[in-house]
Motif scaffolding. Sequence first.
Motif, mmCIF file in Angstrom:
data_model
loop_
_atom_site.group_PDB
_atom_site.id
_atom_site.type_symbol
_atom_site.label_atom_id
_atom_site.label_comp_id
_atom_site.label_asym_id
_atom_site.label_seq_id
_atom_site.Cartn_x
_atom_site.Cartn_y
_atom_site.Cartn_z
ATOM 1 N N ARG A 144 37.741 58.193 41.308
ATOM 2 C CA ARG A 144 37.576 57.358 42.505
ATOM 3 C C ARG A 144 38.914 57.278 43.224
ATOM 4 N NH1 ARG A 144 33.644 54.270 43.737
ATOM 5 N NH2 ARG A 144 34.995 52.561 44.343
ATOM 6 N N PRO A 145 38.926 57.287 44.551
ATOM 7 C CA PRO A 145 40.182 57.284 45.307
ATOM 8 C C PRO A 145 41.125 56.131 44.949
ATOM 9 C CG PRO A 145 38.331 57.695 46.775
ATOM 10 C CD PRO A 145 37.757 57.363 45.424
ATOM 11 N N GLY A 146 40.614 54.941 44.696
ATOM 12 C CA GLY A 146 41.470 53.805 44.374
ATOM 13 C C GLY A 146 41.743 53.640 42.886
ATOM 14 N N GLY A 147 41.318 54.597 42.071
ATOM 15 C CA GLY A 147 41.455 54.500 40.619
ATOM 16 C C GLY A 147 40.097 54.313 39.974
ATOM 17 N N GLY A 148 40.028 54.586 38.724
ATOM 18 C CA GLY A 148 38.781 54.512 38.002
ATOM 19 C C GLY A 148 37.993 55.802 38.124
ATOM 20 N N LEU A 149 36.834 55.826 37.485
ATOM 21 C CA LEU A 149 35.995 57.017 37.453
ATOM 22 C C LEU A 149 34.539 56.634 37.637
ATOM 23 C CD1 LEU A 149 37.498 58.622 34.233
ATOM 24 C CD2 LEU A 149 37.800 59.494 36.534
ATOM 25 N N VAL A 150 33.738 57.618 37.983
ATOM 26 C CA VAL A 150 32.289 57.477 37.951
ATOM 27 C C VAL A 150 31.773 58.482 36.939
ATOM 28 C CG1 VAL A 150 30.133 57.711 39.242
ATOM 29 C CG2 VAL A 150 32.152 56.695 40.339
ATOM 30 N N LEU A 151 30.993 58.001 35.986
ATOM 31 C CA LEU A 151 30.367 58.839 34.972
ATOM 32 C C LEU A 151 28.945 59.101 35.436
ATOM 33 C CD1 LEU A 151 30.361 58.133 31.181
ATOM 34 C CD2 LEU A 151 28.244 58.601 32.377
ATOM 35 N N THR A 152 28.526 60.367 35.477
ATOM 36 C CA THR A 152 27.170 60.699 35.890
ATOM 37 C C THR A 152 26.459 61.462 34.784
ATOM 38 O OG1 THR A 152 27.731 62.812 36.911
ATOM 39 C CG2 THR A 152 27.879 60.848 38.315
ATOM 40 N N GLY A 153 25.144 61.474 34.866
ATOM 41 C CA GLY A 153 24.322 62.200 33.914
ATOM 42 C C GLY A 153 22.879 61.780 34.046
ATOM 43 N N THR A 154 22.116 61.999 32.981
ATOM 44 C CA THR A 154 20.728 61.569 32.922
ATOM 45 C C THR A 154 20.487 60.893 31.579
ATOM 46 O OG1 THR A 154 19.965 63.680 32.025
ATOM 47 C CG2 THR A 154 19.918 63.431 34.423
ATOM 48 N N PHE A 155 19.369 60.180 31.476
ATOM 49 C CA PHE A 155 19.012 59.574 30.198
ATOM 50 C C PHE A 155 17.509 59.539 30.045
ATOM 51 C CE2 PHE A 155 18.696 55.971 32.971
ATOM 52 C CZ PHE A 155 17.799 55.088 32.388
ATOM 53 N N GLN A 156 17.082 59.434 28.782
ATOM 54 C CA GLN A 156 15.673 59.329 28.435
ATOM 55 C C GLN A 156 15.509 58.121 27.530
ATOM 56 O OE1 GLN A 156 15.032 62.986 26.360
ATOM 57 N NE2 GLN A 156 14.944 64.208 28.222
ATOM 58 N N GLY A 175 10.815 57.745 33.788
ATOM 59 C CA GLY A 175 10.224 59.080 33.725
ATOM 60 C C GLY A 175 10.818 59.855 32.576
ATOM 61 N N VAL A 176 10.704 61.162 32.641
ATOM 62 C CA VAL A 176 11.248 62.011 31.586
ATOM 63 C C VAL A 176 12.768 61.948 31.592
ATOM 64 C CG1 VAL A 176 11.397 64.358 30.722
ATOM 65 C CG2 VAL A 176 9.245 63.522 31.636
ATOM 66 N N ASP A 177 13.389 62.180 32.718
ATOM 67 C CA ASP A 177 14.848 62.087 32.865
ATOM 68 C C ASP A 177 15.141 61.201 34.062
ATOM 69 O OD1 ASP A 177 15.591 63.736 30.779
ATOM 70 O OD2 ASP A 177 15.722 65.538 32.007
ATOM 71 N N ASP A 178 15.897 60.154 33.856
ATOM 72 C CA ASP A 178 16.333 59.292 34.947
ATOM 73 C C ASP A 178 17.826 59.505 35.173
ATOM 74 O OD1 ASP A 178 13.807 58.319 35.222
ATOM 75 O OD2 ASP A 178 14.337 56.222 34.946
ATOM 76 N N ALA A 179 18.259 59.369 36.409
ATOM 77 C CA ALA A 179 19.671 59.550 36.752
ATOM 78 C C ALA A 179 20.483 58.373 36.226
ATOM 79 C CB ALA A 179 19.834 59.651 38.258
ATOM 80 N N LEU A 180 21.731 58.675 35.909
ATOM 81 C CA LEU A 180 22.666 57.674 35.401
ATOM 82 C C LEU A 180 23.979 57.828 36.153
ATOM 83 C CD1 LEU A 180 23.334 55.554 33.146
ATOM 84 C CD2 LEU A 180 24.137 57.476 31.783
ATOM 85 N N ALA A 181 24.485 56.752 36.723
ATOM 86 C CA ALA A 181 25.795 56.739 37.375
ATOM 87 C C ALA A 181 26.453 55.412 37.040
ATOM 88 C CB ALA A 181 25.666 56.931 38.877
ATOM 89 N N LEU A 182 27.595 55.458 36.368
ATOM 90 C CA LEU A 182 28.298 54.252 35.971
ATOM 91 C C LEU A 182 29.710 54.283 36.525
ATOM 92 C CD1 LEU A 182 27.302 54.192 32.199
ATOM 93 C CD2 LEU A 182 26.319 52.827 34.034
ATOM 94 N N GLU A 183 30.108 53.204 37.154
ATOM 95 C CA GLU A 183 31.469 53.092 37.654
ATOM 96 C C GLU A 183 32.334 52.528 36.531
ATOM 97 O OE1 GLU A 183 34.015 50.986 41.212
ATOM 98 O OE2 GLU A 183 31.850 50.917 41.258
ATOM 99 N N LEU A 184 33.438 53.226 36.235
ATOM 100 C CA LEU A 184 34.349 52.814 35.178
ATOM 101 C C LEU A 184 35.659 52.368 35.815
ATOM 102 C CD1 LEU A 184 33.742 55.868 32.834
ATOM 103 C CD2 LEU A 184 32.613 53.641 32.756
ATOM 104 N N PRO A 185 36.160 51.182 35.462
ATOM 105 C CA PRO A 185 37.414 50.689 36.061
ATOM 106 C C PRO A 185 38.605 51.553 35.649
ATOM 107 C CG PRO A 185 36.689 49.244 34.297
ATOM 108 C CD PRO A 185 35.608 50.258 34.483
#
Length: 187
Positions: A144-156, A175-185
């Motif tokens: 992320r531009p101001g620091g931190g990260l975004v973790l992406t993926g899918t989950f079941q 559903g079978v696969d749902d999107a996952l996006a988590l903001e990490l400080p």
Amino acid sequence: RADLGGAVVAAAAVARDGDARAAGTFWGAATFGRGEPGEVSFEGPTSDGWVARFDPDGALRWALATAAHDDGVVDVDAVAPAGDGALVLGDVVRGATVGEVRLRPLGRDAFLAAVSAEGAWGCVRTLPSLNLLSAVFPDRLLPRPGGGLVLTGTFQGAVRVGAGGPLPTELFAGGVDDALALELPAE
């Protein structure tokens, strides 16, 4: 400069100082820095994850591997520079050790591990599956531009996110696969 044999490079990133971090998965054995001082070799019974740091000329600075156990399988999916160290994103089935932390997921758990500038495993955090039919499939670490990260993926199935505080958040796939996006400080 790595003799990877049965291995995959899943991700690579270049830090501001020009050093590169690379990460992936190997089967059987892998040697990094072949013929260089500080050459490092790893062997595992199944599939293990690895992360390495190379200087701008391609010389190995350090390399680390996870240690699968209990017929475990480890995949490392992403790497990002973190100061002079790195952050490693992966997933594990059955069992593995990352540094001093033993992971024993119910299904398939994601993990985020810090690596120091000297090449030592540090803090390890997990996104645990809540039952045998649940799974987390991490994909990327995006800065992320101001620091931190975004973790992406899918989950079941069902997954727990958060720091495990008094009210951790549980996500349930619709559903079978749902999107996952988590903001990490940034910490």
